[in-house]
Structures are given as structure tokens and as C-alpha cells.
Design a protein around this motif. Structure first.
Motif, PDB file in Angstrom:
ATOM      1  N   UNK A 209       0.833  -1.196   0.000  1.00 57.98           N
ATOM      2  CA  UNK A 209       0.000   0.000   0.000  1.00 57.98           C
ATOM      3  C   UNK A 209       0.871   1.250   0.000  1.00 57.98           C
ATOM      4  N   UNK A 210       1.946   1.224   0.775  1.00 58.53           N
ATOM      5  CA  UNK A 210       2.866   2.366   0.831  1.00 58.53           C
ATOM      6  C   UNK A 210       3.504   2.589  -0.532  1.00 58.53           C
ATOM      7  N   UNK A 211       3.951   1.491  -1.123  1.00 59.56           N
ATOM      8  CA  UNK A 211       4.609   1.593  -2.427  1.00 59.56           C
ATOM      9  C   UNK A 211       3.635   2.159  -3.468  1.00 59.56           C
ATOM     10  N   UNK A 212       2.430   1.627  -3.463  1.00 63.52           N
ATOM     11  CA  UNK A 212       1.428   2.089  -4.418  1.00 63.52           C
ATOM     12  C   UNK A 212       1.097   3.554  -4.172  1.00 63.52           C
ATOM     13  N   UNK A 213       1.014   3.931  -2.903  1.00 67.85           N
ATOM     14  CA  UNK A 213       0.671   5.305  -2.557  1.00 67.85           C
ATOM     15  C   UNK A 213       1.723   6.299  -2.984  1.00 67.85           C
ATOM     16  N   UNK A 214       2.990   5.916  -2.868  1.00 65.32           N
ATOM     17  CA  UNK A 214       4.060   6.852  -3.198  1.00 65.32           C
ATOM     18  C   UNK A 214       4.419   6.814  -4.684  1.00 65.32           C
TER      19      UNK A 214
END
Lengths: 180, 211
Positions: free
Chosen positions: B49-54
Motif C-alpha cells: 500500500x505504501x509503495x502504491x501510494x508513493x
């Protein structure tokens, strides 16, 4: 002289190609769109003024991340970093909103934002460098100027916080909706 | 809280930072400990989720000033700085409201006759209040704002969220303004721009008293 100029042009080209990743890292630190780009701009100026200090054979991106991180620490000490607004929304989560419960999907993006706001900056920097930018603990430690064990600890804590805030809240919402 | 496993070791395992002996030990723990399994699952999902968000930043156009910093002389045409000062944005919203009101940009609602001009009721930081609400508040939850002296109270409540065919996020919201003890309601339709701000596209009055 020509060799030096050629090397400079090559590094400048590499710097341009790294700008998207540098902006991504800066945005996780500064948590403000304009301030993140200010951070990248200042880091680029410093890097261009110190290209002679970059050691051939080492990672250029790590060198740049280090400059960004060092500048950011300097800004924090001087009180320049104040905003905690993070304007990034997951594009992948957005793609899920084609389903009927689009409100829930957008809410997941907001969950991520809230979770990131909860993380201390150094923990966010550590998990960004390792899990998003793909650095090893040793490389991230070199960038942040801390021991690898500190990086490991910060990444673990950041994972725990992110998992607890994002998924604990979703479980709560699911339980609540089942009770309606 | 310790559930019978070392979170730091599990985290290091996920990052490929353990030696062989520790790796086998962690794998055995995961196999036999449900809490460890849950930790690993949450860690993998939250990291994704973090990777997708950034990663959305990677798709953005690089600001001209960064490119100019690296090599100003090679840029043939420089686009003007597109950052819009706050006051200009607020003024643009007012103008858009007047244009929308004047051309009858009303969706499934009646235009109320003799409605006073909207702009005198809007707080000076109207766009900031709406922007913050649409960005951080779930549908059905409200943000309230009061002017100094409490002469004006504004309550903004997102109602609905969806995406159009181009993938742009839209949120319909309800705004209730109390001006000198008189309550006025209107609904707004806003879309989310690429830099994370919400811009109201249209306003309409609900003359049925529904809110």
C-alpha cells in the motif's frame, strides 16, 4: 578538461532520470508538495556543485538520497519543515474505485495518509529507503548516517504502525458494517 | 506487544537481511505461530500500500524549475510557473460560482429566485475548508468552521464519492451556512486535481429541503 566535461554531462543526464525517484523520497520527508520540490532543487544544486566529490563506482542515487536526507535534517533543525500535509494518494487504490463501493476505496487511500502522518519522519524515511527505494539496510544506513541496526529497528516499527493503523481500522469498519 | 516472535527479525526476513540460520528459524516461527502469520500478511500488504501510494509521484511531470536547475541553458522554452496564489484560487472559485449560477449550472435542482449573491456568504478561506474536508473526511462526517465573532458558521459534509470515465475522483458535498441565525444549504460537486487539491466544479441549491 573534455573528459571532465563529458563526465559532468553524463552525471547531469543521470540526475534528470533520477528526478522522479528523488521527488518521491523528498515528498515522504517534507510531506508538502512544494517543500518537497524545494528540497530536491536544493539537493540538485548541491550535487551539481559537488560532482567532483562523487566517487566513481559507487551508487549515484544513494549519494543523492544522502544529500536530500542531510538537507532535510538541516531544515528540520532550522524549523523550516512544519507542514504535515501529505498530498499523495495511491494511484493503485484509485484504480480499485471502479467498483461499486468506490467510497470505501477512497477511504483506504485516506487511511494510508493518516498512517503516514502518524509515523515519525525518520521511521518513514527508513521504510521508504528500504521498501520503496530498494536499498539494503547497509545502504540505507549510509544514506541516513546511522548504524544498520537502527535502520532495521525503524523499518520494523514503521511496518508495525502502518499495519496496525491501516488494517486495524479496516477490520473495525468491517465489523461495524456487519453490525448494521 | 510480544506474541511469541521477534518483530524485528520478521521484518528483516521480509527484507532479505537475515543469514541462512536465522531465516530458517523465522520460517519455522511463521509456520507455527498465527500471530506471526498475521504480522507477515499485514506487513506485506501495508508495504504494498505504501509503495502504491508513493508511486503516483513517478508519473507526475517534472517541474520546470528542477529541470532548469540541472541545465537551464538547454531548455528552449520555459513554461510559466503554474502555481496559483491562494487568493487567485479563491477568486477563481467565486467567478466560477457566478458563471455557474448565471448559466444555470444546476443539477436536478431548482434555481432559487432572488437568491442573494453567494460570494458575500463565503468565508475568505472557503476553498481551504472544503479542500481539507474532502481530502480527510469520510462521507457522512462533517467539518465545521466558524468565523471570528461567530457571525458565520459553515459545516461541510461529503455525501458521495465516485470516479468519472477518465479516472478523476469526484465528491459531492453538502454545505450548510448559518449567517446571522439564518441557515442556508447548498450542495457542491468537486473533483480532485493531480496535486491533491479539490476544486469545486458546480454548486446547486436543494429547494426540497433535503440535505
Amino acid at each position: 578538461m573534455k573528459k571532465k566535461e563529458a563526465r559532468r554531462e553524463i552525471l547531469k543526464g543521470e540526475l534528470v532520470s533520477l528526478l522522479p525517484r528523488l521527488r518521491r523520497f523528498a515528498r515522504s520527508l517534507a510531506r508538502d508538495l512544494e517543500m518537497a520540490d524545494d528540497l530536491v532543487q536544493e539537493a540538485c544544486e548541491r550535487a551539481l556543485g559537488r560532482l567532483g566529490q562523487f566517487q566513481e563506482g559507487t551508487r549515484f542515487d544513494s549519494w543523492l538520497y544522502r544529500i536530500i536526507h542531510t538537507r532535510w535534517i538541516d531544515w528540520v533543525r532550522k524549523g523550516k519543515i512544519q507542514s504535515d500535509h501529505l498530498a499523495v494518494v495511491s494511484s493503485k487504490i484509485r484504480s480499485e474505485a471502479a467498483e461499486a463501493d468506490s467510497t470505501i476505496r477512497l477511504d483506504r487511500a485516506l487511511d494510508l495518509k493518516r498512517a503516514l502522518k502518524t509515523l515519525p519522519e525518520e521511521h518513514l524515511a527508513a521504510i521508504m529507503l528500504v521498501c520503496v527505494e530498494g536499498n539494503s539496510y547497509a545502504e540505507a544506513a549510509e544514506i541516513m548516517g546511522v548504524p544498520p541496526g537502527t535502520v532495521a529497528s525503524r523499518v520494523a516499527r514503521a511496518r508495525t504502525v502502518l499495519g496496525r493503523i491501516i488494517f486495524h481500522r479496516q477490520q473495525h469498519v468491517q465489523r461495524s458494517s456487519r453490525n448494521v | 506487544m510480544n506474541h511469541g516472535f521477534d518483530e524485528m527479525k520478521l521484518s528483516a526476513y521480509l527484507d532479505g537481511e537475515l543469514d541462512t540460520a536465522d531465516m530458517f528459524q523465522v520460517e519455522e516461527t511463521i509456520e507455527n505461530n498465527e500471530d506471526a502469520q498475521r504480522y507477515v500478511l499485514d506487513a506485506v500488504r501495508s508495504t504494498a500500500r505504501l509503495r502504491a501510494g508513493m508511486n503516483s509521484v513517478l508519473q507526475e511531470e517534472i517541474p520546470e524549475r528542477l529541470l532548469n536547475t540541472i541545465d537551464h541553458s538547454e531548455r528552449k522554452k520555459a513554461r510559466p510557473d503554474l502555481r496559483i496564489p491562494q487568493l487567485v484560487r479563491i477568486a477563481a472559485v467565486f467567478i466560477m460560482v457566478l458563471i455557474g449560477f448565471g448559466t444555470g449550472m444546476v443539477v436536478n435542482r431548482e434555481v432559487v429566485k432572488n437568491t442573494p449573491p453567494l460570494m458575500e456568504y463565503f468565508p475568505a478561506n472557503f476553498s481551504e475548508v472544503v479542500d481539507d474536508t474532502l481530502e480527510h473526511y469520510l462521507s457522512g462526517t462533517s467539518k465545521e468552521w466558524h468565523s471570528q465573532g461567530d457571525t458565520l458558521a459553515v459545516k461541510v459534509t461529503p455525501i458521495k464519492t465516485y470516479r468519472d470515465k477518465n479516472g478523476v475522483y469526484y465528491r459531492e458535498y453538502r454545505m450548510e451556512m448559518t449567517v446571522e441565525d439564518e441557515l442556508r444549504r447548498l450542495n457542491g460537486l468537486a473533483y480532485r486535481t493531480s496535486d491533491g487539491r479539490w476544486k469545486t466544479r458546480a454548486f446547486f441549491f436543494d429547494t426540497n429541503g433535503n440535505s
